[in-house]
Design an enzyme around this catalytic site. Structure first.
Site, PDB file in Angstrom:
ATOM      1  CG  ASP A  32      -2.068   0.973   1.230  1.00 51.88           C
ATOM      2  OD1 ASP A  32      -1.805   2.109   0.996  1.00 51.88           O
ATOM      3  OD2 ASP A  32      -3.286   0.845   1.310  1.00 51.88           O
ATOM      4  CB  ILE A  33       1.041   4.191  -2.210  1.00 51.37           C
ATOM      5  CG1 ILE A  33      -0.386   4.605  -2.593  1.00 51.37           C
ATOM      6  CG2 ILE A  33       1.889   3.636  -3.295  1.00 51.37           C
ATOM      7  CD1 ILE A  33      -0.693   5.378  -3.435  1.00 51.37           C
ATOM      8  CD  GLN A  96     -14.835  -0.818  -2.249  1.00 49.21           C
ATOM      9  OE1 GLN A  96     -15.971  -1.222  -1.896  1.00 49.21           O
ATOM     10  NE2 GLN A  96     -14.080  -1.319  -3.159  1.00 49.21           N
ATOM     11  CG  HIS A 102      -8.597  -2.876  -1.760  1.00 53.31           C
ATOM     12  ND1 HIS A 102      -9.580  -2.401  -2.588  1.00 53.31           N
ATOM     13  CD2 HIS A 102      -8.516  -2.395  -0.627  1.00 53.31           C
ATOM     14  CE1 HIS A 102      -9.953  -1.266  -1.997  1.00 53.31           C
ATOM     15  NE2 HIS A 102      -9.415  -1.042  -0.547  1.00 53.31           N
ATOM     16  CG  HIS A 104      -6.562  -2.483   3.622  1.00 56.87           C
ATOM     17  ND1 HIS A 104      -5.764  -1.446   3.465  1.00 56.87           N
ATOM     18  CD2 HIS A 104      -7.752  -2.261   3.149  1.00 56.87           C
ATOM     19  CE1 HIS A 104      -6.537  -0.579   2.853  1.00 56.87           C
ATOM     20  NE2 HIS A 104      -7.727  -1.064   2.660  1.00 56.87           N
TER      21      HIS A 104
HETATM   22  P1  AMP Z   1      -9.895   1.382   0.730  1.00 58.21           P
HETATM   23  O1  AMP Z   1     -10.469   1.369  -0.445  1.00 58.21           O
HETATM   24  O2  AMP Z   1     -10.405   2.624   1.796  1.00 58.21           O
HETATM   25  O3  AMP Z   1     -10.096   0.307   1.373  1.00 58.21           O
HETATM   26  O4  AMP Z   1      -8.122   1.702   0.863  1.00 58.21           O
HETATM   27  C1  AMP Z   1      -7.599   1.950  -0.304  1.00 58.21           C
HETATM   28  C2  AMP Z   1      -6.209   1.759  -0.440  1.00 58.21           C
HETATM   29  O5  AMP Z   1      -5.472   1.792  -1.605  1.00 58.21           O
HETATM   30  C3  AMP Z   1      -5.722   2.772   0.458  1.00 58.21           C
HETATM   31  O6  AMP Z   1      -4.991   2.134   1.730  1.00 58.21           O
HETATM   32  C4  AMP Z   1      -4.615   3.660  -0.297  1.00 58.21           C
HETATM   33  O7  AMP Z   1      -3.642   4.016   0.198  1.00 58.21           O
HETATM   34  C5  AMP Z   1      -4.354   2.305  -1.374  1.00 58.21           C
HETATM   35  N1  AMP Z   1      -3.807   2.899  -2.621  1.00 58.21           N
HETATM   36  C6  AMP Z   1      -4.543   3.647  -3.549  1.00 58.21           C
HETATM   37  N2  AMP Z   1      -3.601   3.740  -4.805  1.00 58.21           N
HETATM   38  C7  AMP Z   1      -2.739   2.768  -4.463  1.00 58.21           C
HETATM   39  C8  AMP Z   1      -1.737   2.520  -5.430  1.00 58.21           C
HETATM   40  N3  AMP Z   1      -1.525   3.134  -6.602  1.00 58.21           N
HETATM   41  N4  AMP Z   1      -0.883   1.504  -4.982  1.00 58.21           N
HETATM   42  C9  AMP Z   1      -1.027   0.973  -3.923  1.00 58.21           C
HETATM   43  N5  AMP Z   1      -1.831   1.256  -3.064  1.00 58.21           N
HETATM   44  C10 AMP Z   1      -2.765   2.397  -3.195  1.00 58.21           C
END
Ligand code: AMP
Ligand code: ZN
Length: 141
Positions: A32-33, A96, A102, A104
């Site tokens: 995760d970035i 989300q 995805h 985590h």
């Molecule tokens: P969520 O949809 O709230 O469960 O979280 C989306 C997650 O995706 C967040 O923790 C972001 O930091 C992560 N994220 C978004 N874009 C990228 C990317 N290009 N590469 C890796 N992680 C990402």
């Protein structure tokens, strides 16, 4: 089918950068970035699905198996990892933000600063719990 404008589909296609830790026919896992703790990773099905509303059971099972393996890797990697959280936000109301399923997986350790804020209805009666359990049993496939 890859979804237009989906950042995770772009990662699967190799069109966006990612720090990949696992790659198989159905599943990808990458860092995760914006990590909660160092080692925070995401496990995704390669096939685009925006939510778990119509899950392919095989994709779901594979996602969890890879997440378990990733958790074991975190524990043995030398990264600080005294415990592991799994978290999946399914739907906007659940937090989300990226609409490609995805899971985590992130290391936890004493004093890491991460907190789940407690909320909800405190201490429902057994009758209330039984009524909800009954509705859910009826709704299960
Ligand atoms: P969520 O949809 O709230 O469960 O979280 C989306 C997650 O995706 C967040 O923790 C972001 O930091 C992560 N994220 C978004 N874009 C990228 C990317 N290009 N590469 C890796 N992680 C990402
Ligand atoms: Zn996608």
């Amino acid at each position: 089918m890859a979804q237009h404008n989906c950042i995770f589909c772009a990662i699967v296609a190799g069109a966006a950068p990612a720090s990949v830790i696992h790659d198989d026919a159905a599943t990808l896992a990458f860092l995760d970035i914006n990590p909660v703790t160092p080692g925070h990773l995401l496990v995704i099905p390669k096939r685009h699905a925006s939510t778990l509303a119509n899950p392919d059971p095989a994709d779901g099972a594979r996602l969890f198996v890879v997440a378990m393996q990733a958790a074991a890797a975190l524990r043995s990697s030398g990264l600080r990892c005294e415990g592991v959280n799994f978290f999946l936000a399914d739907g906007e109301a659940a937090g989300q933000e990226v609409f490609h399923v995805h899971l985590h997986v992130f290391p936890r350790f004493a004093g890491d600063g991460f907190r789940i804020v407690e909320g909800g209805i405190a201490h429902p009666s057994r009758a209330d719990l039984d009524a909800i359990a009954s509705r859910l049993r009826a709704a299960l496939p």
